[in-house]
Design a protein around this motif. Structure first.
Motif, PDB file in Angstrom:
ATOM      1  N   GLY A 119    -102.959  48.949  75.332  1.00  0.00           N
ATOM      2  CA  GLY A 119    -101.990  49.823  74.691  1.00  0.00           C
ATOM      3  C   GLY A 119    -101.897  49.470  73.220  1.00  0.00           C
ATOM      4  N   ASP A 120    -101.165  50.261  72.482  1.00  0.00           N
ATOM      5  CA  ASP A 120    -100.967  49.980  71.064  1.00  0.00           C
ATOM      6  C   ASP A 120     -99.948  48.854  70.905  1.00  0.00           C
ATOM      7  OD1 ASP A 120    -102.691  51.989  70.075  1.00  0.00           O
ATOM      8  OD2 ASP A 120    -101.122  53.492  70.406  1.00  0.00           O
ATOM      9  N   ILE A 121    -100.247  47.928  70.034  1.00  0.00           N
ATOM     10  CA  ILE A 121     -99.293  46.880  69.671  1.00  0.00           C
ATOM     11  C   ILE A 121     -98.661  47.337  68.360  1.00  0.00           C
ATOM     12  CG2 ILE A 121     -98.954  44.432  69.202  1.00  0.00           C
ATOM     13  CD1 ILE A 121    -100.014  45.150  72.061  1.00  0.00           C
ATOM     14  N   LEU A 122     -97.426  47.804  68.449  1.00  0.00           N
ATOM     15  CA  LEU A 122     -96.748  48.428  67.319  1.00  0.00           C
ATOM     16  C   LEU A 122     -95.788  47.454  66.651  1.00  0.00           C
ATOM     17  CD1 LEU A 122     -95.914  51.825  69.045  1.00  0.00           C
ATOM     18  CD2 LEU A 122     -97.838  51.327  67.524  1.00  0.00           C
ATOM     19  N   LEU A 123     -95.772  47.464  65.322  1.00  0.00           N
ATOM     20  CA  LEU A 123     -94.865  46.594  64.569  1.00  0.00           C
ATOM     21  C   LEU A 123     -93.403  46.807  64.951  1.00  0.00           C
ATOM     22  CD1 LEU A 123     -96.251  46.354  60.921  1.00  0.00           C
ATOM     23  CD2 LEU A 123     -96.090  44.561  62.650  1.00  0.00           C
ATOM     24  N   PRO A 124     -92.925  48.064  65.045  1.00  0.00           N
ATOM     25  CA  PRO A 124     -91.520  48.241  65.414  1.00  0.00           C
ATOM     26  C   PRO A 124     -91.170  47.612  66.767  1.00  0.00           C
ATOM     27  CG  PRO A 124     -92.408  50.289  64.558  1.00  0.00           C
ATOM     28  CD  PRO A 124     -93.557  49.339  64.719  1.00  0.00           C
ATOM     29  N   ALA A 125     -92.080  47.688  67.725  1.00  0.00           N
ATOM     30  CA  ALA A 125     -91.821  47.088  69.043  1.00  0.00           C
ATOM     31  C   ALA A 125     -91.783  45.565  68.939  1.00  0.00           C
ATOM     32  CB  ALA A 125     -92.886  47.528  70.037  1.00  0.00           C
ATOM     33  N   LEU A 126     -92.681  44.994  68.148  1.00  0.00           N
ATOM     34  CA  LEU A 126     -92.674  43.543  67.954  1.00  0.00           C
ATOM     35  C   LEU A 126     -91.372  43.093  67.287  1.00  0.00           C
ATOM     36  CD1 LEU A 126     -96.351  42.949  66.745  1.00  0.00           C
ATOM     37  CD2 LEU A 126     -95.399  42.465  69.015  1.00  0.00           C
ATOM     38  N   LYS A 127     -90.891  43.897  66.338  1.00  0.00           N
ATOM     39  CA  LYS A 127     -89.635  43.559  65.655  1.00  0.00           C
ATOM     40  C   LYS A 127     -88.456  43.641  66.625  1.00  0.00           C
ATOM     41  CE  LYS A 127     -91.270  44.809  61.096  1.00  0.00           C
ATOM     42  NZ  LYS A 127     -91.320  45.806  60.028  1.00  0.00           N
ATOM     43  N   ARG A 128     -88.442  44.656  67.479  1.00  0.00           N
ATOM     44  CA  ARG A 128     -87.359  44.777  68.469  1.00  0.00           C
ATOM     45  C   ARG A 128     -87.346  43.591  69.426  1.00  0.00           C
ATOM     46  NH1 ARG A 128     -88.899  50.131  68.438  1.00  0.00           N
ATOM     47  NH2 ARG A 128     -90.085  49.918  70.364  1.00  0.00           N
ATOM     48  N   ASP A 130     -88.387  40.656  68.623  1.00  0.00           N
ATOM     49  CA  ASP A 130     -88.367  39.435  67.809  1.00  0.00           C
ATOM     50  C   ASP A 130     -89.538  38.537  68.222  1.00  0.00           C
ATOM     51  OD1 ASP A 130     -87.463  37.814  65.766  1.00  0.00           O
ATOM     52  OD2 ASP A 130     -86.102  36.698  67.085  1.00  0.00           O
ATOM     53  N   HIS A 131     -90.709  39.165  68.305  1.00  0.00           N
ATOM     54  CA  HIS A 131     -91.928  38.502  68.779  1.00  0.00           C
ATOM     55  C   HIS A 131     -92.311  37.356  67.837  1.00  0.00           C
ATOM     56  CE1 HIS A 131     -96.035  37.963  70.190  1.00  0.00           C
ATOM     57  NE2 HIS A 131     -95.713  38.715  71.244  1.00  0.00           N
ATOM     58  N   PRO A 132     -92.704  36.209  68.387  1.00  0.00           N
ATOM     59  CA  PRO A 132     -93.065  35.064  67.538  1.00  0.00           C
ATOM     60  C   PRO A 132     -94.270  35.322  66.630  1.00  0.00           C
ATOM     61  CG  PRO A 132     -93.424  34.563  69.879  1.00  0.00           C
ATOM     62  CD  PRO A 132     -92.759  35.896  69.809  1.00  0.00           C
ATOM     63  N   ALA A 133     -95.121  36.275  66.971  1.00  0.00           N
ATOM     64  CA  ALA A 133     -96.299  36.554  66.143  1.00  0.00           C
ATOM     65  C   ALA A 133     -95.936  37.213  64.818  1.00  0.00           C
ATOM     66  CB  ALA A 133     -97.280  37.447  66.908  1.00  0.00           C
ATOM     67  N   LEU A 134     -94.725  37.748  64.700  1.00  0.00           N
ATOM     68  CA  LEU A 134     -94.328  38.421  63.453  1.00  0.00           C
ATOM     69  C   LEU A 134     -94.474  37.510  62.246  1.00  0.00           C
ATOM     70  CD1 LEU A 134     -91.206  40.460  64.587  1.00  0.00           C
ATOM     71  CD2 LEU A 134     -93.350  41.384  63.684  1.00  0.00           C
ATOM     72  N   ASP A 135     -94.187  36.231  62.415  1.00  0.00           N
ATOM     73  CA  ASP A 135     -94.303  35.281  61.300  1.00  0.00           C
ATOM     74  C   ASP A 135     -95.747  35.063  60.877  1.00  0.00           C
ATOM     75  OD1 ASP A 135     -91.558  34.945  61.347  1.00  0.00           O
ATOM     76  OD2 ASP A 135     -91.647  33.173  62.661  1.00  0.00           O
ATOM     77  N   ARG A 136     -96.686  35.314  61.782  1.00  0.00           N
ATOM     78  CA  ARG A 136     -98.106  35.096  61.491  1.00  0.00           C
ATOM     79  C   ARG A 136     -98.824  36.352  61.010  1.00  0.00           C
ATOM     80  NH1 ARG A 136     -97.302  32.748  66.526  1.00  0.00           N
ATOM     81  NH2 ARG A 136     -98.490  34.370  67.569  1.00  0.00           N
ATOM     82  N   LEU A 137     -98.221  37.513  61.214  1.00  0.00           N
ATOM     83  CA  LEU A 137     -98.878  38.765  60.859  1.00  0.00           C
ATOM     84  C   LEU A 137     -98.772  39.052  59.362  1.00  0.00           C
ATOM     85  CD1 LEU A 137     -97.802  41.104  63.793  1.00  0.00           C
ATOM     86  CD2 LEU A 137    -100.102  40.242  63.328  1.00  0.00           C
ATOM     87  N   ALA A 138     -99.852  39.560  58.812  1.00  0.00           N
ATOM     88  CA  ALA A 138     -99.902  39.956  57.403  1.00  0.00           C
ATOM     89  C   ALA A 138    -100.360  41.410  57.331  1.00  0.00           C
ATOM     90  CB  ALA A 138    -100.861  39.049  56.638  1.00  0.00           C
ATOM     91  N   GLU A 139    -100.265  41.985  56.180  1.00  0.00           N
ATOM     92  CA  GLU A 139    -100.693  43.376  55.955  1.00  0.00           C
ATOM     93  C   GLU A 139    -102.153  43.571  56.366  1.00  0.00           C
ATOM     94  OE1 GLU A 139     -99.655  47.274  54.649  1.00  0.00           O
ATOM     95  OE2 GLU A 139     -98.390  45.507  54.913  1.00  0.00           O
TER      96      GLU A 139
END
Length: 196
Positions: A119-128, A130-139
Motif C-alpha cells: 500500500g502507499d506509505i503516506l506522510l499524513p498517516a505517519l504523522k497521525r 507519530d511514527h518513529p520513522a518521521l525523524d529519519r525521513l527527508a525530502e
C-alpha cells in the motif's frame, strides 16, 4: 488488450475484445489482512514475479514504438482463471519532449513502491501515528511524482534489502539517476530476485 480480429461484411478489420474476469492488483493487495513483514516474505515474491512479467509486456510495447499511457495498480487485473496479471485501460499514444517512455516508467515505479509497501506509505498517516520513522525521513525520501508518498521504504521497514530499496529510490526526489527504459528496471529487479 486481449481478443481477436475478424473482418466484417465490408472487409473492415474489427477487434473483438475479451473480458478479463478478476480483481485489480490494487484491490488484491489492499484486501490482504497481513502484517507487512509476513506479506513481504510470503506474498511479495510471487506478486513481484507476476509484476515483472507485466513490466516485460510494457517493454514489448516500447520496443514496438507504443506506450500504455496510463500505468496504475488498478489497471492490472489478476485473471481469475489463469492467475496471470493483465494490463487494461490503455491510453492514447501521446508525445513527450524528453524520454517518450518516461510516463510509463514512473507509473511502473509507483506500482512497484505500492507493492513493496503493501500500500502507499503516506506522510499524513505517519504523522497521525507519530511514527518513529518521521525523524529519519527527508525530502529526498519522498516519491518524485506524489510528494506525500514515501519511496524510501527501508526507513519504514528496515528488513527491506538495500538492493530492492535502491530500485525504489530511482523513483524518489533524491534520485540522481532515473531509469531510461524498462530493460534497466527489469535487469535490476531480476538481479534482486536472484539475490534473495
Amino acid at each position: 488488450m486481449h481478443g481477436h480480429a475478424i473482418k466484417d461484411q465490408a472487409d473492415n478489420l474489427i477487434r473483438v475484445l475479451d473480458f478479463i474476469k478478476g480483481q485489480t492488483l490494487y484491490d488484491y493487495v489492499e484486501g490482504l489482512s497481513l502484517d507487512h513483514q509476513t506479506y513481504f516474505y510470503e506474498r511479495l515474491p510471487v506478486i513481484l514475479t507476476n509484476f515483472i512479467e507485466c513490466i516485460g509486456a510494457i517493454r514489448f510495447l516500447h520496443e514496438h514504438g507504443e506506450k500504455h499511457g496510463d500505468i496504475r495498480r488498478d489497471h492490472i487485473l489478476i485473471d481469475r482463471h489463469s492467475g496471470r496479471y493483465r494490463w487494461i485501460d490503455f491510453d492514447f499514444n501521446y508525445r513527450h519532449r524528453e524520454n517518450v517512455y518516461g510516463y510509463d516508467l514512473f507509473g511502473l515505479g509507483n506500482v512497484l513502491i505500492f507493492l513493496v509497501g503493501m500500500g502507499d506509505i503516506l506522510l499524513p498517516a505517519l504523522k497521525r501515528q507519530d511514527h518513529p520513522a518521521l525523524d529519519r525521513l527527508a525530502e529526498d525520501d519522498l516519491n518524485i511524482v506524489f510528494n506525500n508518498r514515501v519511496a524510501n521504504l527501508k526507513k519504514i521497514y528496515p528488513y527491506i534489502p538495500e538492493t530492492l530499496n535502491r530500485i525504489l529510490m530511482h523513483f524518489s526526489k533524491g534520485a540522481n539517476w532515473f531509469y531510461e527504459n524498462t530493460l534497466q528496471l527489469l535487469d535490476d529487479l531480476k538481479a534482486y530476485q536472484t539475490s534473495t
